[in-house]
Design a protein around this motif. Sequence first.
Motif, PDB file in Angstrom:
ATOM      1  N   GLN A 192       0.060  58.759 -40.155  1.00  0.00           N
ATOM      2  CA  GLN A 192      -0.918  59.667 -40.760  1.00  0.00           C
ATOM      3  C   GLN A 192      -0.565  60.022 -42.192  1.00  0.00           C
ATOM      4  OE1 GLN A 192      -3.882  60.738 -39.688  1.00  0.00           O
ATOM      5  NE2 GLN A 192      -3.548  59.320 -37.980  1.00  0.00           N
ATOM      6  N   ASP A 193       0.684  59.791 -42.564  1.00  0.00           N
ATOM      7  CA  ASP A 193       1.165  60.191 -43.887  1.00  0.00           C
ATOM      8  C   ASP A 193       2.107  59.104 -44.396  1.00  0.00           C
ATOM      9  OD1 ASP A 193       2.188  61.441 -46.120  1.00  0.00           O
ATOM     10  OD2 ASP A 193       3.449  62.835 -44.997  1.00  0.00           O
ATOM     11  N   PRO A 194       1.527  57.959 -44.813  1.00  0.00           N
ATOM     12  CA  PRO A 194       2.369  56.801 -45.146  1.00  0.00           C
ATOM     13  C   PRO A 194       3.215  56.971 -46.404  1.00  0.00           C
ATOM     14  CG  PRO A 194       0.030  56.264 -45.413  1.00  0.00           C
ATOM     15  CD  PRO A 194       0.090  57.656 -44.876  1.00  0.00           C
ATOM     16  N   ALA A 195       3.227  58.187 -46.976  1.00  0.00           N
ATOM     17  CA  ALA A 195       4.153  58.460 -48.071  1.00  0.00           C
ATOM     18  C   ALA A 195       5.480  58.969 -47.508  1.00  0.00           C
ATOM     19  CB  ALA A 195       3.563  59.492 -49.019  1.00  0.00           C
ATOM     20  N   GLU A 203       5.735  67.369 -38.989  1.00  0.00           N
ATOM     21  CA  GLU A 203       5.038  68.557 -38.489  1.00  0.00           C
ATOM     22  C   GLU A 203       4.075  68.225 -37.359  1.00  0.00           C
ATOM     23  OE1 GLU A 203       3.311  70.976 -41.668  1.00  0.00           O
ATOM     24  OE2 GLU A 203       5.341  71.009 -42.513  1.00  0.00           O
ATOM     25  N   SER A 204       3.423  67.057 -37.470  1.00  0.00           N
ATOM     26  CA  SER A 204       2.495  66.638 -36.414  1.00  0.00           C
ATOM     27  C   SER A 204       2.969  65.317 -35.826  1.00  0.00           C
ATOM     28  CB  SER A 204       1.100  66.467 -37.013  1.00  0.00           C
ATOM     29  OG  SER A 204       0.394  65.474 -36.306  1.00  0.00           O
ATOM     30  N   GLU A 205       2.698  65.105 -34.532  1.00  0.00           N
ATOM     31  CA  GLU A 205       3.116  63.866 -33.883  1.00  0.00           C
ATOM     32  C   GLU A 205       2.026  62.790 -33.946  1.00  0.00           C
ATOM     33  OE1 GLU A 205       4.933  64.159 -30.056  1.00  0.00           O
ATOM     34  OE2 GLU A 205       6.718  65.075 -30.968  1.00  0.00           O
ATOM     35  N   ALA A 206       0.955  63.081 -34.658  1.00  0.00           N
ATOM     36  CA  ALA A 206      -0.180  62.148 -34.686  1.00  0.00           C
ATOM     37  C   ALA A 206       0.186  60.803 -35.310  1.00  0.00           C
ATOM     38  CB  ALA A 206      -1.355  62.769 -35.437  1.00  0.00           C
ATOM     39  N   GLY A 207       1.182  60.819 -36.199  1.00  0.00           N
ATOM     40  CA  GLY A 207       1.570  59.575 -36.867  1.00  0.00           C
ATOM     41  C   GLY A 207       2.905  59.038 -36.388  1.00  0.00           C
ATOM     42  N   MET A 223      -4.829  53.249 -33.618  1.00  0.00           N
ATOM     43  CA  MET A 223      -6.242  53.088 -34.006  1.00  0.00           C
ATOM     44  C   MET A 223      -6.660  54.142 -35.040  1.00  0.00           C
ATOM     45  SD  MET A 223      -7.001  50.317 -32.439  1.00  0.00           S
ATOM     46  CE  MET A 223      -8.697  50.161 -32.996  1.00  0.00           C
ATOM     47  N   ARG A 224      -5.987  55.311 -35.004  1.00  0.00           N
ATOM     48  CA  ARG A 224      -6.329  56.382 -35.952  1.00  0.00           C
ATOM     49  C   ARG A 224      -5.459  56.392 -37.200  1.00  0.00           C
ATOM     50  NH1 ARG A 224      -7.123  60.963 -31.280  1.00  0.00           N
ATOM     51  NH2 ARG A 224      -9.056  60.080 -30.468  1.00  0.00           N
ATOM     52  N   ALA A 225      -4.617  55.376 -37.356  1.00  0.00           N
ATOM     53  CA  ALA A 225      -3.708  55.341 -38.510  1.00  0.00           C
ATOM     54  C   ALA A 225      -4.505  55.386 -39.814  1.00  0.00           C
ATOM     55  CB  ALA A 225      -2.855  54.074 -38.472  1.00  0.00           C
ATOM     56  N   VAL A 226      -3.955  56.077 -40.777  1.00  0.00           N
ATOM     57  CA  VAL A 226      -4.584  56.179 -42.094  1.00  0.00           C
ATOM     58  C   VAL A 226      -4.546  54.824 -42.784  1.00  0.00           C
ATOM     59  CG1 VAL A 226      -4.202  57.097 -44.429  1.00  0.00           C
ATOM     60  CG2 VAL A 226      -4.126  58.621 -42.463  1.00  0.00           C
ATOM     61  N   LYS A 240      -1.745  50.407 -51.310  1.00  0.00           N
ATOM     62  CA  LYS A 240      -2.255  50.420 -49.941  1.00  0.00           C
ATOM     63  C   LYS A 240      -1.123  50.734 -48.962  1.00  0.00           C
ATOM     64  CE  LYS A 240      -5.173  46.988 -48.989  1.00  0.00           C
ATOM     65  NZ  LYS A 240      -6.498  47.638 -48.906  1.00  0.00           N
ATOM     66  N   PRO A 241      -0.566  51.966 -49.060  1.00  0.00           N
ATOM     67  CA  PRO A 241       0.616  52.279 -48.242  1.00  0.00           C
ATOM     68  C   PRO A 241       0.349  52.242 -46.732  1.00  0.00           C
ATOM     69  CG  PRO A 241      -0.192  54.256 -49.343  1.00  0.00           C
ATOM     70  CD  PRO A 241      -0.938  53.100 -49.934  1.00  0.00           C
ATOM     71  N   GLY A 242      -0.837  52.700 -46.320  1.00  0.00           N
ATOM     72  CA  GLY A 242      -1.148  52.744 -44.886  1.00  0.00           C
ATOM     73  C   GLY A 242      -1.214  51.349 -44.296  1.00  0.00           C
ATOM     74  N   VAL A 243      -1.998  50.478 -44.925  1.00  0.00           N
ATOM     75  CA  VAL A 243      -2.160  49.096 -44.452  1.00  0.00           C
ATOM     76  C   VAL A 243      -0.815  48.363 -44.520  1.00  0.00           C
ATOM     77  CG1 VAL A 243      -3.336  46.902 -44.886  1.00  0.00           C
ATOM     78  CG2 VAL A 243      -4.579  49.061 -45.167  1.00  0.00           C
ATOM     79  N   SER A 244      -0.072  48.597 -45.606  1.00  0.00           N
ATOM     80  CA  SER A 244       1.221  47.926 -45.761  1.00  0.00           C
ATOM     81  C   SER A 244       2.184  48.316 -44.649  1.00  0.00           C
ATOM     82  CB  SER A 244       1.835  48.274 -47.119  1.00  0.00           C
ATOM     83  OG  SER A 244       0.952  47.885 -48.151  1.00  0.00           O
ATOM     84  N   ASN A 245       2.152  49.585 -44.268  1.00  0.00           N
ATOM     85  CA  ASN A 245       3.011  50.054 -43.174  1.00  0.00           C
ATOM     86  C   ASN A 245       2.658  49.337 -41.876  1.00  0.00           C
ATOM     87  OD1 ASN A 245       4.999  51.791 -41.981  1.00  0.00           O
ATOM     88  ND2 ASN A 245       3.384  53.209 -41.319  1.00  0.00           N
ATOM     89  N   LEU A 246       1.359  49.209 -41.604  1.00  0.00           N
ATOM     90  CA  LEU A 246       0.930  48.506 -40.379  1.00  0.00           C
ATOM     91  C   LEU A 246       1.391  47.051 -40.417  1.00  0.00           C
ATOM     92  CD1 LEU A 246      -2.722  49.893 -39.961  1.00  0.00           C
ATOM     93  CD2 LEU A 246      -0.607  50.755 -38.916  1.00  0.00           C
ATOM     94  N   LEU A 247       1.264  46.426 -41.584  1.00  0.00           N
ATOM     95  CA  LEU A 247       1.689  45.028 -41.717  1.00  0.00           C
ATOM     96  C   LEU A 247       3.203  44.885 -41.549  1.00  0.00           C
ATOM     97  CD1 LEU A 247      -0.611  43.873 -44.676  1.00  0.00           C
ATOM     98  CD2 LEU A 247      -0.638  42.940 -42.340  1.00  0.00           C
ATOM     99  N   THR A 248       3.938  45.839 -42.091  1.00  0.00           N
ATOM    100  CA  THR A 248       5.400  45.801 -41.938  1.00  0.00           C
ATOM    101  C   THR A 248       5.787  45.874 -40.460  1.00  0.00           C
ATOM    102  OG1 THR A 248       5.721  46.912 -44.057  1.00  0.00           O
ATOM    103  CG2 THR A 248       7.575  46.968 -42.524  1.00  0.00           C
ATOM    104  N   ILE A 249       5.195  46.817 -39.758  1.00  0.00           N
ATOM    105  CA  ILE A 249       5.525  46.984 -38.334  1.00  0.00           C
ATOM    106  C   ILE A 249       5.185  45.700 -37.574  1.00  0.00           C
ATOM    107  CG2 ILE A 249       5.007  48.290 -36.234  1.00  0.00           C
ATOM    108  CD1 ILE A 249       4.279  50.684 -38.147  1.00  0.00           C
ATOM    109  N   TYR A 250       4.009  45.182 -37.840  1.00  0.00           N
ATOM    110  CA  TYR A 250       3.546  43.949 -37.201  1.00  0.00           C
ATOM    111  C   TYR A 250       4.555  42.831 -37.458  1.00  0.00           C
ATOM    112  CZ  TYR A 250      -0.376  41.114 -35.345  1.00  0.00           C
ATOM    113  OH  TYR A 250      -1.186  40.332 -34.580  1.00  0.00           O
ATOM    114  N   SER A 251       4.950  42.688 -38.717  1.00  0.00           N
ATOM    115  CA  SER A 251       5.848  41.608 -39.130  1.00  0.00           C
ATOM    116  C   SER A 251       7.230  41.742 -38.467  1.00  0.00           C
ATOM    117  CB  SER A 251       5.970  41.630 -40.656  1.00  0.00           C
ATOM    118  OG  SER A 251       7.072  40.880 -41.070  1.00  0.00           O
ATOM    119  N   VAL A 252       7.790  42.950 -38.504  1.00  0.00           N
ATOM    120  CA  VAL A 252       9.137  43.136 -37.950  1.00  0.00           C
ATOM    121  C   VAL A 252       9.139  42.890 -36.438  1.00  0.00           C
ATOM    122  CG1 VAL A 252      10.980  44.805 -37.559  1.00  0.00           C
ATOM    123  CG2 VAL A 252       9.837  44.761 -39.755  1.00  0.00           C
ATOM    124  N   LEU A 253       8.116  43.388 -35.750  1.00  0.00           N
ATOM    125  CA  LEU A 253       8.121  43.270 -34.282  1.00  0.00           C
ATOM    126  C   LEU A 253       7.824  41.851 -33.793  1.00  0.00           C
ATOM    127  CD1 LEU A 253       6.449  46.595 -33.074  1.00  0.00           C
ATOM    128  CD2 LEU A 253       8.874  46.085 -33.386  1.00  0.00           C
TER     129      LEU A 253
END
Length: 330
Positions: A192-195, A203-207, A223-226, A240-253
């Motif tokens: 939720q806060d890719p910075a 503070e929140s567990e949403a991310g 599905m709700r990721a920023v 594009k920090p949000g998309v990049s984070n998703l791609l990083t996770i995808y790539s590492v796993l």
Amino acid sequence: HTRPVIFSGMQPSSDSLHLGNYIGALSQWTQMQSSFDAFFCVVNLHAITVPQDPAELAERTRRTAAQYIAAGIDPAQSTLFVQSHVPAHTELAWVLNTLAGFGEASRMTQFKDKSQRQGADAASVGLFTYPMLMAADILLYQADSVPVGEDQRQHVELTRDLALRFNHRFGETFTVPEAQIQKGTAKIYDLQDPASKMSKSAESEAGLVKVLDAPSVTRKKIMRAVTDADAEIRFDRDAKPGVSNLLTIYSVLTGRMVESIESEYDGRGYGDLKKGLAEVVEETFAPVRERTNELLDDRAELDRLLAAAADRANDVAGRTLARVYDAMGL
Ligand code: ADP
Ligand code: NA
């Protein structure tokens, strides 16, 4: 020793490890364990530097150990133990407290951050002396290297200074350890806060993607990721920090190159990428979750494994402590 020694640990301060812990620590440890004489510790004495509920702490300690094993730490190969089961940690920490300068300890940025967050009067003395306990953790096992994140560099530097100081004053006793900063290791950010880095302290567990969460919960979070408005699946950490984070996770796993994932999803929407990622995460976590639950269903067996590891740790740590006491005239 034939193999170099490593020491690393995590606090049992949450019911479940998160994706950052899994990628940044646990999966690294499992890859290292065959090349090193590895000590992996559930550092529950560090956890009590901030207030803890006793029943919850006991439960979280077991759950953390179970997740280490479930993710691939082999208790037959590595020494996976609980810090409070080895009294030498607190004993050596006291000795190191007497060697560390007050000014030197006052310069630790983690203490400054954490005490500021709690308010100076609420912060415990234990929080202040935490780095000397961490130094004891490392030095007791004569660790050659300490795989840690960048945020622990200063503590490992202090550990080295204390080891050198002790050796100089009382004779060669400690191996001076190197920080093995996990350079190639991906940093995972909050969905939720890719910075900000993914952290249990958010503070929140949403991310926050947790290893032990139900698949439906994790799926919803992913599905709700920023992301962003331009709907282009492209790695660009700054724009594009949000998309990049998703791609990083995808790539590492998956062990796939980011470029290969970008081309697979070329011309498709963020929803598809997220669906794909939710599947990848579930494939990774499902076996870990199942094995964790099996281990937690057989408490006696888990406790037996931890007791056996504590025996080995006590043996090694006790020998170091005996040399320390002897060298100091204690
Ligand atoms: P948290 O930030 O949730 O409190 P810890 O500080 O307890 O996590 O970190 C435990 C281990 O997990 C450390 O080795 C740390 O480097 C790693 N780690 C924690 N968060 C991340 C992250 N977001 N990305 C990569 N590694 C992480
Ligand atoms: Na932390």
